[in-house]
Scaffold this motif. Structure first.
Motif, PDB file in Angstrom:
ATOM      1  N   LYS A 159     -13.684 -14.208   0.707  1.00  0.00           N
ATOM      2  CA  LYS A 159     -13.838 -15.086  -0.098  1.00  0.00           C
ATOM      3  C   LYS A 159     -13.088 -16.492   0.290  1.00  0.00           C
ATOM      4  O   LYS A 159     -13.279 -17.439  -0.461  1.00  0.00           O
ATOM      5  N   LYS A 160     -12.898 -16.675   1.546  1.00  0.00           N
ATOM      6  CA  LYS A 160     -12.232 -17.743   2.102  1.00  0.00           C
ATOM      7  C   LYS A 160     -11.108 -18.378   1.096  1.00  0.00           C
ATOM      8  O   LYS A 160     -11.369 -19.607   0.836  1.00  0.00           O
ATOM      9  N   ILE A 161     -10.226 -17.601   0.948  1.00  0.00           N
ATOM     10  CA  ILE A 161      -8.984 -18.232   0.215  1.00  0.00           C
ATOM     11  C   ILE A 161      -7.952 -18.165   1.189  1.00  0.00           C
ATOM     12  O   ILE A 161      -7.355 -17.344   1.856  1.00  0.00           O
ATOM     13  N   SER A 162      -7.147 -19.659   1.090  1.00  0.00           N
ATOM     14  CA  SER A 162      -6.100 -19.865   2.070  1.00  0.00           C
ATOM     15  C   SER A 162      -5.020 -20.739   0.955  1.00  0.00           C
ATOM     16  O   SER A 162      -5.556 -21.720   0.382  1.00  0.00           O
ATOM     17  N   ILE A 163      -4.021 -20.181   0.945  1.00  0.00           N
ATOM     18  CA  ILE A 163      -2.775 -20.940   0.100  1.00  0.00           C
ATOM     19  C   ILE A 163      -1.510 -20.914   0.955  1.00  0.00           C
ATOM     20  O   ILE A 163      -1.008 -19.863   1.322  1.00  0.00           O
ATOM     21  N   ARG A 164      -1.225 -22.131   1.369  1.00  0.00           N
ATOM     22  CA  ARG A 164       0.052 -22.398   2.042  1.00  0.00           C
ATOM     23  C   ARG A 164       1.081 -23.351   1.093  1.00  0.00           C
ATOM     24  O   ARG A 164       0.516 -24.482   0.639  1.00  0.00           O
ATOM     25  N   ALA A 165       2.140 -22.691   0.922  1.00  0.00           N
ATOM     26  CA  ALA A 165       3.179 -23.388   0.106  1.00  0.00           C
ATOM     27  C   ALA A 165       4.638 -22.844   0.453  1.00  0.00           C
ATOM     28  O   ALA A 165       4.594 -21.749   1.374  1.00  0.00           O
ATOM     29  N   ARG A 166       5.540 -23.574   0.095  1.00  0.00           N
ATOM     30  CA  ARG A 166       6.923 -22.966   0.310  1.00  0.00           C
ATOM     31  C   ARG A 166       7.108 -21.810  -0.311  1.00  0.00           C
ATOM     32  O   ARG A 166       7.820 -20.802   0.172  1.00  0.00           O
ATOM     33  N   ASN A 167       6.704 -21.740  -1.609  1.00  0.00           N
ATOM     34  CA  ASN A 167       6.812 -20.706  -2.209  1.00  0.00           C
ATOM     35  C   ASN A 167       5.424 -20.526  -3.036  1.00  0.00           C
ATOM     36  O   ASN A 167       4.908 -21.364  -3.668  1.00  0.00           O
ATOM     37  N   ILE A 168       5.069 -19.172  -3.272  1.00  0.00           N
ATOM     38  CA  ILE A 168       3.623 -19.053  -4.062  1.00  0.00           C
ATOM     39  C   ILE A 168       3.969 -17.780  -5.021  1.00  0.00           C
ATOM     40  O   ILE A 168       4.469 -16.919  -4.774  1.00  0.00           O
ATOM     41  N   VAL A 169       3.848 -18.347  -6.472  1.00  0.00           N
ATOM     42  CA  VAL A 169       3.952 -17.425  -7.429  1.00  0.00           C
ATOM     43  C   VAL A 169       2.537 -17.344  -8.123  1.00  0.00           C
ATOM     44  O   VAL A 169       1.818 -18.116  -8.530  1.00  0.00           O
ATOM     45  N   ILE A 170       1.928 -15.897  -8.064  1.00  0.00           N
ATOM     46  CA  ILE A 170       0.699 -15.798  -8.749  1.00  0.00           C
ATOM     47  C   ILE A 170       0.788 -14.854  -9.788  1.00  0.00           C
ATOM     48  O   ILE A 170       1.374 -13.439  -9.410  1.00  0.00           O
ATOM     49  N   GLY A 171       0.717 -15.046 -10.873  1.00  0.00           N
ATOM     50  CA  GLY A 171       0.898 -14.134 -12.150  1.00  0.00           C
ATOM     51  C   GLY A 171      -0.104 -12.970 -12.099  1.00  0.00           C
ATOM     52  O   GLY A 171      -1.006 -12.780 -11.319  1.00  0.00           O
ATOM     53  N   LYS A 172       0.107 -12.284 -13.181  1.00  0.00           N
ATOM     54  CA  LYS A 172      -0.878 -11.053 -13.516  1.00  0.00           C
ATOM     55  C   LYS A 172      -2.217 -11.157 -14.038  1.00  0.00           C
ATOM     56  O   LYS A 172      -2.185 -12.264 -14.705  1.00  0.00           O
ATOM     57  N   GLY A 173      -3.213 -10.453 -13.597  1.00  0.00           N
ATOM     58  CA  GLY A 173      -4.587 -10.631 -13.886  1.00  0.00           C
ATOM     59  C   GLY A 173      -5.292 -12.012 -13.523  1.00  0.00           C
ATOM     60  O   GLY A 173      -6.003 -12.394 -14.241  1.00  0.00           O
ATOM     61  N   VAL A 174      -4.844 -12.492 -12.425  1.00  0.00           N
ATOM     62  CA  VAL A 174      -5.384 -13.749 -12.090  1.00  0.00           C
ATOM     63  C   VAL A 174      -6.559 -13.416 -11.185  1.00  0.00           C
ATOM     64  O   VAL A 174      -6.696 -12.508 -10.403  1.00  0.00           O
ATOM     65  N   THR A 175      -7.701 -14.458 -11.510  1.00  0.00           N
ATOM     66  CA  THR A 175      -8.849 -14.256 -10.517  1.00  0.00           C
ATOM     67  C   THR A 175      -9.285 -15.435  -9.707  1.00  0.00           C
ATOM     68  O   THR A 175      -8.779 -16.695  -9.982  1.00  0.00           O
ATOM     69  N   PHE A 176     -10.052 -15.347  -8.706  1.00  0.00           N
ATOM     70  CA  PHE A 176     -10.267 -16.563  -7.718  1.00  0.00           C
ATOM     71  C   PHE A 176     -11.640 -16.571  -7.402  1.00  0.00           C
ATOM     72  O   PHE A 176     -12.357 -15.221  -7.140  1.00  0.00           O
ATOM     73  N   GLY A 177     -12.262 -17.668  -7.514  1.00  0.00           N
ATOM     74  CA  GLY A 177     -13.706 -17.701  -6.926  1.00  0.00           C
ATOM     75  C   GLY A 177     -13.746 -17.869  -5.556  1.00  0.00           C
ATOM     76  O   GLY A 177     -12.650 -17.306  -4.651  1.00  0.00           O
ATOM     77  N   ASP A 178     -14.718 -18.669  -4.885  1.00  0.00           N
ATOM     78  CA  ASP A 178     -14.732 -18.510  -3.270  1.00  0.00           C
ATOM     79  C   ASP A 178     -14.345 -19.783  -2.799  1.00  0.00           C
ATOM     80  O   ASP A 178     -14.403 -20.811  -3.530  1.00  0.00           O
ATOM     81  N   SER A 179     -14.133 -20.083  -1.388  1.00  0.00           N
ATOM     82  CA  SER A 179     -13.740 -21.417  -0.928  1.00  0.00           C
ATOM     83  C   SER A 179     -12.574 -22.071  -1.683  1.00  0.00           C
ATOM     84  O   SER A 179     -12.808 -23.048  -2.180  1.00  0.00           O
ATOM     85  N   ILE A 180     -11.517 -21.668  -1.436  1.00  0.00           N
ATOM     86  CA  ILE A 180     -10.263 -22.085  -2.184  1.00  0.00           C
ATOM     87  C   ILE A 180      -9.258 -22.337  -0.839  1.00  0.00           C
ATOM     88  O   ILE A 180      -8.884 -21.440   0.015  1.00  0.00           O
ATOM     89  N   ASP A 181      -8.975 -23.702  -0.872  1.00  0.00           N
ATOM     90  CA  ASP A 181      -8.130 -24.149   0.383  1.00  0.00           C
ATOM     91  C   ASP A 181      -6.867 -24.871  -0.513  1.00  0.00           C
ATOM     92  O   ASP A 181      -7.133 -26.239  -0.816  1.00  0.00           O
ATOM     93  N   ILE A 182      -5.648 -24.369  -0.401  1.00  0.00           N
ATOM     94  CA  ILE A 182      -4.432 -24.978  -0.957  1.00  0.00           C
ATOM     95  C   ILE A 182      -3.436 -25.193   0.093  1.00  0.00           C
ATOM     96  O   ILE A 182      -3.020 -24.497   0.768  1.00  0.00           O
ATOM     97  N   LYS A 183      -2.919 -26.561   0.281  1.00  0.00           N
ATOM     98  CA  LYS A 183      -1.933 -26.786   1.144  1.00  0.00           C
ATOM     99  C   LYS A 183      -1.089 -27.639   0.613  1.00  0.00           C
ATOM    100  O   LYS A 183      -1.104 -28.774   0.154  1.00  0.00           O
TER     101      LYS A 183
END
Length: 181
Positions: free
Chosen positions: A1-25
Motif C-alpha cells: 500500500k506504500k504507507i510510511s509513517i516516521r515520527a518520534r512517537n506513533i499512536v494508532i488507535g483500534k479499527g483504523v484503516t488506511f488507503g494507498d500512498s501515505i507518506d508522513i514525516k
C-alpha cells in the motif's frame, strides 16, 4: 500500500484503516484515533499531528508547507471530523474542533507574504482555529490568524480573512455575514 509513517512517537488507535500512498514525516508525534480512516494520496510533514477518533478522510491530503520544520508546525483535529483533498499549511498551529467538516479543496494558510520580506515587505504568521461543528464549503480559503466559531457555515469558494462568529452563515470574497443561524 506504500504507507510510511516516521515520527518520534506513533499512536494508532483500534479499527483504523488506511488507503494507498501515505507518506508522513514528522519531527514530533503522530496520533490517529480509533475507527479513523486516512484515504489515498496523503502527504504530511511538520512537527506534531493528531487526528481524533472517527476521522473520515476521502483522498488527497497535503499537510505542511514551507514552514513545516518550525516547532509551531502542529495540526490537531478533533473527533468525528470529515476532511477531503485539502491543503493545510502548518507554519503555526492549526486546530479543528470536534465534528468539523472540510469540503473538498479547502485550503488553510498560516503564513504568507507575496513580496520579499528581505526588501521590507510585510509577512504574516498566525495559526487558525476552527471550532466545534463548523462546516467549511467547497474551495474555501481560510487565511492566517482566523478563528471560525462553533457551528458556523462558510459558503463555497469563500475567502475567510477575519474571525467568524458562532452560529452564522458567511460567504463571499472576502467572506461576510449572510445571516445568523
Amino acid at each position: 500500500k506504500k504507507i510510511s509513517i516516521r515520527a518520534r512517537n506513533i499512536v494508532i488507535g483500534k479499527g483504523v484503516t488506511f488507503g494507498d500512498s501515505i507518506d508522513i514525516k514528522l519531527n514530533g508525534d503522530f496520533k490517529l484515533g480509533d475507527r479513523s480512516h486516512l484515504g489515498n494520496d496523503v502527504q504530511i510533514v511538520g512537527n506534531n499531528v493528531s487526528f481524533g477518533t472517527d476521522l473520515f478522510h476521502s483522498e488527497g491530503l497535503r499537510v505542511g508547507g514551507s514552514g513545516h520544520q518550525y516547532p509551531t508546525a502542529n495540526l490537531k483535529i478533533g473527533d468525528r471530523c470529515t476532511i477531503h483533498n485539502n491543503v493545510i499549511n502548518i507554519f503555526k498551529d492549526v486546530i479543528l474542533g470536534n465534528d468539523v467538516g472540510l469540503s473538498p479543496e479547502v485550503t488553510i494558510l498560516t503564513h504568507g507574504y507575496w513580496l520579499s520580506v528581505l526588501k521590507g515587505y510585510p509577512a504574516r504568521f498566525a495559526g487558525v482555529t476552527i471550532k466545534d461543528g463548523a462546516i467549511i464549503g467547497y474551495r474555501t480559503l481560510v487565511m492566517m490568524g482566523v478563528t471560525i466559531g462553533e457551528r458556523a457555515v462558510i459558503g463555497g469558494q469563500s475567502v475567510v480573512t477575519k474571525d467568524v462568529q458562532a452560529d452564522c452563515i458567511c460567504a463571499g470574497n472576502p467572506a461576510k455575514l449572510i445571516r445568523k443561524i
